[in-house]
Design a protein around this motif. Structure first.
Motif, short mmCIF file in Angstrom:
data_model
loop_
_atom_site.label_atom_id
_atom_site.label_comp_id
_atom_site.label_asym_id
_atom_site.label_seq_id
_atom_site.Cartn_x
_atom_site.Cartn_y
_atom_site.Cartn_z
N GLY A 2 0.81 -1.20 0.00
CA GLY A 2 0.00 0.00 0.00
C GLY A 2 0.86 1.26 0.00
O GLY A 2 2.08 1.21 0.16
N VAL A 3 0.19 2.41 -0.17
CA VAL A 3 0.89 3.69 -0.23
C VAL A 3 1.64 3.97 1.07
O VAL A 3 2.83 4.35 1.06
CB VAL A 3 -0.11 4.82 -0.52
N LEU A 4 0.99 3.74 2.20
CA LEU A 4 1.64 4.01 3.49
C LEU A 4 2.81 3.06 3.72
O LEU A 4 3.87 3.48 4.23
CB LEU A 4 0.63 3.90 4.63
N ASP A 5 2.63 1.81 3.34
CA ASP A 5 3.72 0.85 3.49
C ASP A 5 4.93 1.26 2.64
O ASP A 5 6.08 1.15 3.08
CB ASP A 5 3.26 -0.55 3.06
N HIS A 6 4.63 1.78 1.45
CA HIS A 6 5.71 2.23 0.57
C HIS A 6 6.52 3.34 1.23
O HIS A 6 7.76 3.28 1.26
CB HIS A 6 5.12 2.73 -0.75
N TRP A 7 5.82 4.33 1.78
CA TRP A 7 6.54 5.46 2.35
C TRP A 7 7.22 5.09 3.67
O TRP A 7 8.29 5.62 3.98
CB TRP A 7 5.61 6.65 2.55
N GLU A 8 6.65 4.16 4.41
CA GLU A 8 7.33 3.68 5.62
C GLU A 8 8.64 3.00 5.26
O GLU A 8 9.67 3.18 5.94
CB GLU A 8 6.42 2.72 6.38
N THR A 9 8.62 2.25 4.18
CA THR A 9 9.85 1.59 3.72
C THR A 9 10.87 2.62 3.28
O THR A 9 12.08 2.51 3.59
CB THR A 9 9.53 0.64 2.55
N GLU A 10 10.40 3.66 2.58
CA GLU A 10 11.31 4.72 2.13
C GLU A 10 11.91 5.47 3.32
O GLU A 10 13.10 5.85 3.29
CB GLU A 10 10.58 5.69 1.21
N ASP A 19 12.28 15.39 2.10
CA ASP A 19 11.26 15.24 1.05
C ASP A 19 10.47 13.96 1.23
O ASP A 19 9.25 13.93 0.99
CB ASP A 19 11.92 15.25 -0.33
N THR A 20 11.15 12.89 1.65
CA THR A 20 10.46 11.62 1.87
C THR A 20 9.49 11.73 3.04
O THR A 20 8.36 11.23 2.97
CB THR A 20 11.50 10.52 2.14
N ARG A 21 9.91 12.39 4.09
CA ARG A 21 9.02 12.56 5.24
C ARG A 21 7.81 13.42 4.88
O ARG A 21 6.69 13.15 5.34
CB ARG A 21 9.78 13.19 6.40
N LEU A 22 8.01 14.43 4.06
CA LEU A 22 6.89 15.26 3.65
C LEU A 22 5.90 14.46 2.82
O LEU A 22 4.67 14.57 3.01
CB LEU A 22 7.38 16.47 2.86
N ALA A 23 6.40 13.66 1.91
CA ALA A 23 5.51 12.81 1.10
C ALA A 23 4.75 11.83 1.99
O ALA A 23 3.56 11.57 1.78
CB ALA A 23 6.33 12.07 0.05
N TYR A 24 5.44 11.27 2.98
CA TYR A 24 4.78 10.37 3.92
C TYR A 24 3.72 11.11 4.73
O TYR A 24 2.62 10.60 4.96
CB TYR A 24 5.84 9.75 4.84
N ALA A 25 4.03 12.34 5.13
CA ALA A 25 3.05 13.14 5.88
C ALA A 25 1.80 13.38 5.04
O ALA A 25 0.67 13.29 5.54
CB ALA A 25 3.68 14.47 6.29
N ALA A 26 1.98 13.71 3.76
CA ALA A 26 0.84 13.94 2.88
C ALA A 26 0.00 12.67 2.73
O ALA A 26 -1.24 12.72 2.73
CB ALA A 26 1.32 14.43 1.52
N ALA A 27 0.68 11.52 2.62
CA ALA A 27 -0.04 10.25 2.50
C ALA A 27 -0.81 9.94 3.77
O ALA A 27 -1.96 9.46 3.72
CB ALA A 27 0.96 9.13 2.19
#
Length: 374
Positions: A2-10, A19-27
């Motif tokens: 899922g989207v959240l799993d993807h950003w947690e992995t990143e 930038d990765t944390r911001l994208a995760y925050a938006a998700a």
């Protein structure tokens, strides 16, 4: 995945990438997890303090959701958000106070105030116990950039102002951290228009101090007197003449000079704009005159910041409520009237919200309110 799993992995792979944390925050925000979005956007700001989109996301979240002790917000990131002009600093201020209230030493000082009285709490603030709070940049930013809305913190600030005037040795004002805190408290008092309660003994001391100050503008005396008086009265009323202001500014420490010049500049600018504002008609009837006089003395509300909308974002917002055909006016020049605009927050918001094709006219019965809006 899922989207959240993807950003947690990143995040696990690149924990220092803002930038990765911001994208995760938006998700997280899109997934209706505001607490997680606050945590990640604040941490992104802690890593990249100039990241505007992280500051705007954080402030927009804090406008809607209350900070609680379970949210792992970054104080460094929260402090960094105050540096941006296009965010709601009032929301940041409320959140900062909420964060600090749940941690030492403010939590213990407030507990002292509730159990032993606020004068005792104020004394504690000016001891080694309270020293970390006086030095805390987040606390000073909250006082400087917003209105405190917390009742127990107001009790503490009111008692602290009293303690500074009546109890604290002036030698203590040589302490840099304490002096900087007092300057932040001056701005808080100016922000809230000196709403804190003052007892009779404070008023008597203020009367004598004011008389002495006005008789004697010697550099050796003016600094401490003006510092304390500015906690209770507008600096623009204490020093009224331009020449005197220049003289006083040279004789006080930089921290106080910056505060005074900010207050003086804002007042002079507001007065000039009020005089130059266009008049449509004269206020004639007695009721309107009384209303105008009231707001001429106290323009209300004195807003300090705004979460500015993206220019022309009206369509995106209104689409959820109106058919596309009803929004056709957004494609052509249009006129927007804000009647009784007061100090102009809605008018400024509307001008940005509807975009460059909208001609926004804001009117009010009081020129002083319009001066503040301008």
């Amino acid at each position: 995945m899922g989207v959240l799993d993807h950003w947690e992995t990143e995040i696990d792979r690149h924990p220092r990438h803002a930038d990765t944390r911001l994208a995760y925050a938006a998700a997280l925000n899109n997934a209706d997890d505001p607490a997680g979005a606050v945590e990640q956007s604040s941490q992104a700001l802690a890593q990249a303090p100039k990241m505007r989109e992280a500051a705007r996301l954080l402030a927009s979240l804090l406008r809607r959701y209350e900070i609680n002790p379970d949210i792992d917000v970054s104080p460094k990131g929260l402090e960094a958000a105050f540096a941006f002009d296009d965010v709601d600093r009032q929301a940041l201020s409320v959140a900062a106070i909420g964060y600090l209230k749940s941690r030492s030493p403010l939590d213990n000082i407030l507990a002292t105030g509730i159990t032993d009285g606020w004068e005792t709490a104020a004394r504690t603030l000016f001891t080694k116990t309270g020293a970390p709070l006086l030095k805390d940049k987040l606390f000073r930013a909250a006082l400087t950039c917003g209105f405190n809305m917390d009742a127990s913190v107001e009790e503490l600030l009111t008692a602290s102002r009293r303690h500074l005037l009546l109890r604290l040795s002036r030698d203590r004002l040589r302490d840099r951290a304490l002096y900087d805190f007092v300057c932040a408290l001056i701005l808080q008092c100016a922000n809230n228009e000196y709403v804190f309660y003052a007892a009779d003994d404070e008023l008597q001391t203020l009367h004598l101090l004011t008389e002495n100050f006005q008789r004697n503008l010697e550099p050796s005396r003016v600094s401490d007197d003006l510092l304390l008086l500015s906690l209770y009265k507008p600096a623009s009323a204490l020093v009224t003449k331009t020449g005197q202001r220049a003289q006083v500014a040279k004789s006080v420490p930089r921290a106080l000079r910056n505060v005074l010049q900010t207050i003086w500049r804002d007042q002079e600018d507001e007065d000039a704009r009020a005089k130059s504002v266009m008049r449509l008609t004269e206020v004639a009837d007695e009721t309107s005159k009384r209303v105008a006089d009231q707001y001429a003395d106290d323009p209300y509300p004195r807003w300090l910041s705004m979460q500015t909308p993206d220019p022309g974002s009206a369509r995106q917002t209104l689409t959820a409520h109106f058919a596309s055909s009803d929004l056709a006016f957004l494609d052509s020049p249009s006129k927007v009237l804000i009647a009784g605009c007061g100090t102009g927050q809605q008018a400024v918001h509307s001008a940005l919200f509807y975009g460059s094709k909208a001609d926004v006219l804001a009117i009010d019965v009081t020129a002083r309110s319009l001066g503040y809006a301008a």
